[in-house]
Each structure stands twice: as structure tokens, then as C-alpha cells.
Design a protein around this motif. Structure first.
Motif, PDB file in Angstrom:
ATOM      1  N   LYS A 172       0.842  -1.194   0.000  1.00 56.68           N
ATOM      2  CA  LYS A 172       0.000   0.000   0.000  1.00 56.68           C
ATOM      3  C   LYS A 172       0.877   1.244   0.000  1.00 56.68           C
ATOM      4  CE  LYS A 172      -4.407   1.546   1.698  1.00 56.68           C
ATOM      5  NZ  LYS A 172      -5.497   1.332   2.647  1.00 56.68           N
ATOM      6  N   GLN A 173       0.587   2.148  -0.924  1.00 58.21           N
ATOM      7  CA  GLN A 173       1.328   3.397  -1.075  1.00 58.21           C
ATOM      8  C   GLN A 173       0.322   4.531  -1.232  1.00 58.21           C
ATOM      9  OE1 GLN A 173       4.716   3.599  -0.912  1.00 58.21           O
ATOM     10  NE2 GLN A 173       4.933   1.386  -0.698  1.00 58.21           N
ATOM     11  N   LEU A 174       0.823   5.736  -1.397  1.00 57.65           N
ATOM     12  CA  LEU A 174      -0.050   6.898  -1.535  1.00 57.65           C
ATOM     13  C   LEU A 174       0.500   7.823  -2.612  1.00 57.65           C
ATOM     14  CD1 LEU A 174      -1.805   8.836   1.222  1.00 57.65           C
ATOM     15  CD2 LEU A 174      -0.407  10.116  -0.363  1.00 57.65           C
ATOM     16  N   VAL A 175      -0.391   8.309  -3.467  1.00 59.90           N
ATOM     17  CA  VAL A 175      -0.051   9.313  -4.473  1.00 59.90           C
ATOM     18  C   VAL A 175      -0.559  10.657  -3.968  1.00 59.90           C
ATOM     19  CG1 VAL A 175      -0.448  10.141  -6.829  1.00 59.90           C
ATOM     20  CG2 VAL A 175      -0.169   7.682  -6.405  1.00 59.90           C
ATOM     21  N   LEU A 176       0.333  11.643  -3.911  1.00 54.01           N
ATOM     22  CA  LEU A 176      -0.054  13.008  -3.584  1.00 54.01           C
ATOM     23  C   LEU A 176      -0.060  13.807  -4.881  1.00 54.01           C
ATOM     24  CD1 LEU A 176      -0.580  15.439  -1.675  1.00 54.01           C
ATOM     25  CD2 LEU A 176       1.914  15.721  -1.571  1.00 54.01           C
ATOM     26  N   ALA A 177      -1.226  14.350  -5.234  1.00 51.38           N
ATOM     27  CA  ALA A 177      -1.358  15.204  -6.421  1.00 51.38           C
ATOM     28  C   ALA A 177      -1.445  16.655  -5.957  1.00 51.38           C
ATOM     29  CB  ALA A 177      -2.615  14.819  -7.197  1.00 51.38           C
ATOM     30  N   VAL A 178      -0.658  17.524  -6.604  1.00 48.29           N
ATOM     31  CA  VAL A 178      -0.631  18.942  -6.245  1.00 48.29           C
ATOM     32  C   VAL A 178      -0.871  19.767  -7.506  1.00 48.29           C
ATOM     33  CG1 VAL A 178       0.703  20.816  -5.210  1.00 48.29           C
ATOM     34  CG2 VAL A 178       1.036  18.462  -4.404  1.00 48.29           C
ATOM     35  N   TRP A 179      -1.928  20.581  -7.491  1.00 45.01           N
ATOM     36  CA  TRP A 179      -2.253  21.500  -8.588  1.00 45.01           C
ATOM     37  C   TRP A 179      -1.835  22.891  -8.131  1.00 45.01           C
ATOM     38  CZ3 TRP A 179      -7.928  23.387  -9.375  1.00 45.01           C
ATOM     39  CH2 TRP A 179      -7.980  24.306 -10.442  1.00 45.01           C
ATOM     40  N   THR A 180      -0.768  23.429  -8.725  1.00 47.74           N
ATOM     41  CA  THR A 180      -0.227  24.726  -8.317  1.00 47.74           C
ATOM     42  C   THR A 180      -0.832  25.840  -9.157  1.00 47.74           C
ATOM     43  OG1 THR A 180       1.848  23.639  -7.714  1.00 47.74           O
ATOM     44  CG2 THR A 180       1.892  26.042  -7.893  1.00 47.74           C
ATOM     45  N   ILE A 181      -1.449  26.804  -8.485  1.00 44.16           N
ATOM     46  CA  ILE A 181      -2.112  27.926  -9.144  1.00 44.16           C
ATOM     47  C   ILE A 181      -1.085  29.013  -9.443  1.00 44.16           C
ATOM     48  CG2 ILE A 181      -4.001  29.590  -8.951  1.00 44.16           C
ATOM     49  CD1 ILE A 181      -4.775  26.529  -8.992  1.00 44.16           C
ATOM     50  N   ALA A 182      -1.162  29.603 -10.635  1.00 48.91           N
ATOM     51  CA  ALA A 182      -0.165  30.588 -11.069  1.00 48.91           C
ATOM     52  C   ALA A 182      -0.387  31.966 -10.471  1.00 48.91           C
ATOM     53  CB  ALA A 182      -0.154  30.680 -12.597  1.00 48.91           C
ATOM     54  N   ASP A 183      -1.644  32.385 -10.303  1.00 48.75           N
ATOM     55  CA  ASP A 183      -1.909  33.777  -9.944  1.00 48.75           C
ATOM     56  C   ASP A 183      -2.405  33.973  -8.510  1.00 48.75           C
ATOM     57  OD1 ASP A 183      -4.346  32.592 -10.395  1.00 48.75           O
ATOM     58  OD2 ASP A 183      -5.049  34.061 -11.864  1.00 48.75           O
ATOM     59  N   THR A 184      -2.214  32.959  -7.645  1.00 50.93           N
ATOM     60  CA  THR A 184      -2.490  33.108  -6.212  1.00 50.93           C
ATOM     61  C   THR A 184      -1.341  32.445  -5.458  1.00 50.93           C
ATOM     62  OG1 THR A 184      -3.647  31.023  -5.738  1.00 50.93           O
ATOM     63  CG2 THR A 184      -4.974  32.827  -6.677  1.00 50.93           C
ATOM     64  N   GLY A 185      -1.364  32.524  -4.145  1.00 48.28           N
ATOM     65  CA  GLY A 185      -0.340  31.888  -3.325  1.00 48.28           C
ATOM     66  C   GLY A 185      -0.689  30.470  -2.928  1.00 48.28           C
ATOM     67  N   ASN A 186      -1.677  29.865  -3.611  1.00 42.02           N
ATOM     68  CA  ASN A 186      -2.177  28.569  -3.178  1.00 42.02           C
ATOM     69  C   ASN A 186      -2.028  27.458  -4.203  1.00 42.02           C
ATOM     70  OD1 ASN A 186      -2.904  29.542  -0.667  1.00 42.02           O
ATOM     71  ND2 ASN A 186      -4.975  30.064  -1.301  1.00 42.02           N
ATOM     72  N   ALA A 187      -2.268  26.246  -3.716  1.00 48.03           N
ATOM     73  CA  ALA A 187      -2.306  25.038  -4.530  1.00 48.03           C
ATOM     74  C   ALA A 187      -3.429  24.166  -3.979  1.00 48.03           C
ATOM     75  CB  ALA A 187      -0.971  24.302  -4.451  1.00 48.03           C
ATOM     76  N   PHE A 188      -3.822  23.162  -4.755  1.00 49.14           N
ATOM     77  CA  PHE A 188      -4.825  22.204  -4.324  1.00 49.14           C
ATOM     78  C   PHE A 188      -4.153  20.851  -4.166  1.00 49.14           C
ATOM     79  CE2 PHE A 188      -7.113  25.687  -6.005  1.00 49.14           C
ATOM     80  CZ  PHE A 188      -8.195  25.802  -5.144  1.00 49.14           C
ATOM     81  N   TYR A 189      -4.566  20.121  -3.124  1.00 54.64           N
ATOM     82  CA  TYR A 189      -3.940  18.864  -2.739  1.00 54.64           C
ATOM     83  C   TYR A 189      -4.956  17.734  -2.769  1.00 54.64           C
ATOM     84  CZ  TYR A 189      -0.151  21.884  -1.185  1.00 54.64           C
ATOM     85  OH  TYR A 189       0.870  22.818  -1.151  1.00 54.64           O
ATOM     86  N   ALA A 190      -4.507  16.555  -3.204  1.00 52.77           N
ATOM     87  CA  ALA A 190      -5.363  15.377  -3.190  1.00 52.77           C
ATOM     88  C   ALA A 190      -4.506  14.148  -2.932  1.00 52.77           C
ATOM     89  CB  ALA A 190      -6.113  15.230  -4.518  1.00 52.77           C
ATOM     90  N   CYS A 191      -4.928  13.327  -1.970  1.00 51.16           N
ATOM     91  CA  CYS A 191      -4.231  12.083  -1.655  1.00 51.16           C
ATOM     92  C   CYS A 191      -5.055  10.911  -2.151  1.00 51.16           C
ATOM     93  CB  CYS A 191      -4.027  11.960  -0.149  1.00 51.16           C
ATOM     94  SG  CYS A 191      -2.732  13.024   0.509  1.00 51.16           S
ATOM     95  N   SER A 192      -4.403  10.023  -2.886  1.00 48.32           N
ATOM     96  CA  SER A 192      -5.046   8.806  -3.380  1.00 48.32           C
ATOM     97  C   SER A 192      -4.252   7.614  -2.878  1.00 48.32           C
ATOM     98  CB  SER A 192      -5.079   8.777  -4.909  1.00 48.32           C
ATOM     99  OG  SER A 192      -5.856   9.850  -5.410  1.00 48.32           O
ATOM    100  N   ASP A 193      -4.911   6.730  -2.156  1.00 47.64           N
ATOM    101  CA  ASP A 193      -4.259   5.495  -1.687  1.00 47.64           C
ATOM    102  C   ASP A 193      -4.271   4.494  -2.840  1.00 47.64           C
ATOM    103  OD1 ASP A 193      -4.021   5.849   1.485  1.00 47.64           O
ATOM    104  OD2 ASP A 193      -5.853   6.804   0.768  1.00 47.64           O
ATOM    105  N   VAL A 194      -3.135   3.819  -3.019  1.00 45.08           N
ATOM    106  CA  VAL A 194      -3.007   2.816  -4.084  1.00 45.08           C
ATOM    107  C   VAL A 194      -2.414   1.538  -3.508  1.00 45.08           C
ATOM    108  CG1 VAL A 194      -2.854   4.482  -5.992  1.00 45.08           C
ATOM    109  CG2 VAL A 194      -0.755   3.773  -4.824  1.00 45.08           C
ATOM    110  N   GLN A 195      -2.790   0.418  -4.118  1.00 53.07           N
ATOM    111  CA  GLN A 195      -2.292  -0.888  -3.687  1.00 53.07           C
ATOM    112  C   GLN A 195      -1.554  -1.540  -4.841  1.00 53.07           C
ATOM    113  OE1 GLN A 195      -2.769  -2.539  -0.525  1.00 53.07           O
ATOM    114  NE2 GLN A 195      -1.204  -3.863  -1.425  1.00 53.07           N
ATOM    115  N   PHE A 196      -0.234  -1.694  -4.681  1.00 49.86           N
ATOM    116  CA  PHE A 196       0.576  -2.370  -5.701  1.00 49.86           C
ATOM    117  C   PHE A 196       0.470  -3.861  -5.523  1.00 49.86           C
ATOM    118  CE2 PHE A 196       2.428   1.832  -5.822  1.00 49.86           C
ATOM    119  CZ  PHE A 196       2.843   1.993  -7.126  1.00 49.86           C
TER     120      PHE A 196
END
Length: 196
Positions: A172-196
Motif C-alpha cells: 500500500k502506497q499513496l499518491v499526492l497530487a498537487v495543482w499549483t495555481i499561477a496567480d495566487t499563493g495557493n495550490a490544491f492537494y489530493a491524496c489517493s491510496d493505491v495498492q501495488f
């Protein structure tokens, strides 16, 4: 007197429209493939999720990960205490998408409010990751296994990025996805658990 009442009603109406307009832009985006923790909460697969069940698109935090951004132990919630249930490892029992080491996989985002974008980045936990503990930077590879630069462009409402998972993972592992916004100081985060 009538003019004062009319002016007050118009003023209240303007404030109301402003509040509604701002509230409508609070939603932004999340990953639904592989299925993220916020989607499992929103669709009812996982219970006792708090506010995230109604706002899977709102996991927004400071950008600059991994040098900056959410503190260790708060990464899956983007450092947002309103969504702390996403950081609860639930004794390693989050549902997981079955994957194969070295496989090509599509990573899909649903964007409910589109923004000028710097990039999308995808990180994977290291061998030896313990899914029963909250996610920290030390659990993740220091470099993303997939980076999709956008150069300030605005993505479509649904975007899929094809990437190859590392060939040396098991369990079991985890993928962290990060969407970085260009015109603000923020990003969006999403964790997806995966099973190899």
C-alpha cells in the motif's frame, strides 16, 4: 422614509449578491482517478468525514510544496483544519486503487473553478511507507514522478495526465497530487491510496 428603506434593500441585495458570488467560487478541484480520499468521503464510501463530504473540491493550501505548503501530518488536507479527516490514516484502512508497478496510469482532475496554472505534480510514497501514520514529507520521494507544466494557461474542466508509476514499489502506497495555481499563493492537494 421610503427612499431610505429602498436604499437599505438595495444595499442588502448588493451585499447578498457579493456573498453568493464569492461563495460560488470557493470550489476548485480534486482528483477522481485514482480515487482520492475526498471522493471516497463525498460519495459515502468512507464515513465520518466531516465537511469534506460536501466540499471535495476545496482542499486548498499554500503552494510551494515540498519546500513550503502544508505542515507534515496535514498534507492530505492541504493544511486546512476543516478537512483534518483526510489526514487521519484510519489505521491504514482507506480504500485503495489497485495498480501495478511500472504501469502507465491516468491521473484525472475535476476542476469546478478553473485557474491559471503553474503545473500539476504527482508524488509517490517511498518503499517502507507506513499507511497507518499521517503523511509527512519524509514519506514521499523528494521529486515528483510526474510533472505537467502549464505555463499560466487555464486547464479544461476535466484534465487527465498520463504517467508511469515507479517500477520498484509494493504494498500500500499513496499518491499526492498537487495543482499549483499561477496567480495566487495557493495550490490544491489530493491524496489517493493505491495498492501495488
Amino acid at each position: 422614509m421610503r427612499k431610505k428603506i429602498s436604499a437599505a434593500i438595495i444595499g442588502i441585495g448588493i451585499v447578498g449578491v457579493s456573498v453568493l458570488s464569492t461563495g460560488g467560487a470557493s470550489g476548485h478541484g480534486y482528483t477522481d482517478s485514482p480515487t482520492s480520499r475526498q471522493v471516497y468521503c463525498a460519495n459515502g464510501t468512507v464515513k465520518d468525514c466531516g465537511e469534506i463530504q460536501w466540499e471535495p473540491q476545496s482542499v486548498e493550501g499554500s503552494k510551494g510544496f515540498p519546500a513550503r505548503g502544508p505542515a507534515d501530518g496535514t498534507i492530505c488536507a492541504g493544511g486546512n483544519t476543516r478537512f483534518r479527516e483526510l489526514d487521519d490514516p484510519r489505521a491504514g484502512q482507506w480504500p485503495a486503487t489497485k495498480v501495478t508497478a511500472g504501469q502507465s496510469l491516468g491521473f484525472r482532475w475535476k476542476l469546478t473553478a478553473r485557474h491559471a496554472t503553474t503545473d500539476f505534480r504527482y508524488y509517490l510514497t517511498k518503499s517502507g511507507y507506513d499507511p497507518t501514520k499521517p503523511l509527512t514529507r519524509a514519506d514521499l520521494e523528494s521529486r515528483p514522478f510526474l510533472t505537467v507544466p502549464y505555463g499560466g494557461r487555464v486547464p479544461d474542466a476535466t484534465v487527465t495526465h498520463q504517467g508511469t508509476l515507479p517500477a520498484d514499489r509494493t504494498g500500500k502506497q499513496l499518491v499526492l497530487a498537487v495543482w499549483t495555481i499561477a496567480d495566487t499563493g495557493n495550490a490544491f492537494y489530493a491524496c489517493s491510496d493505491v495498492q501495488f
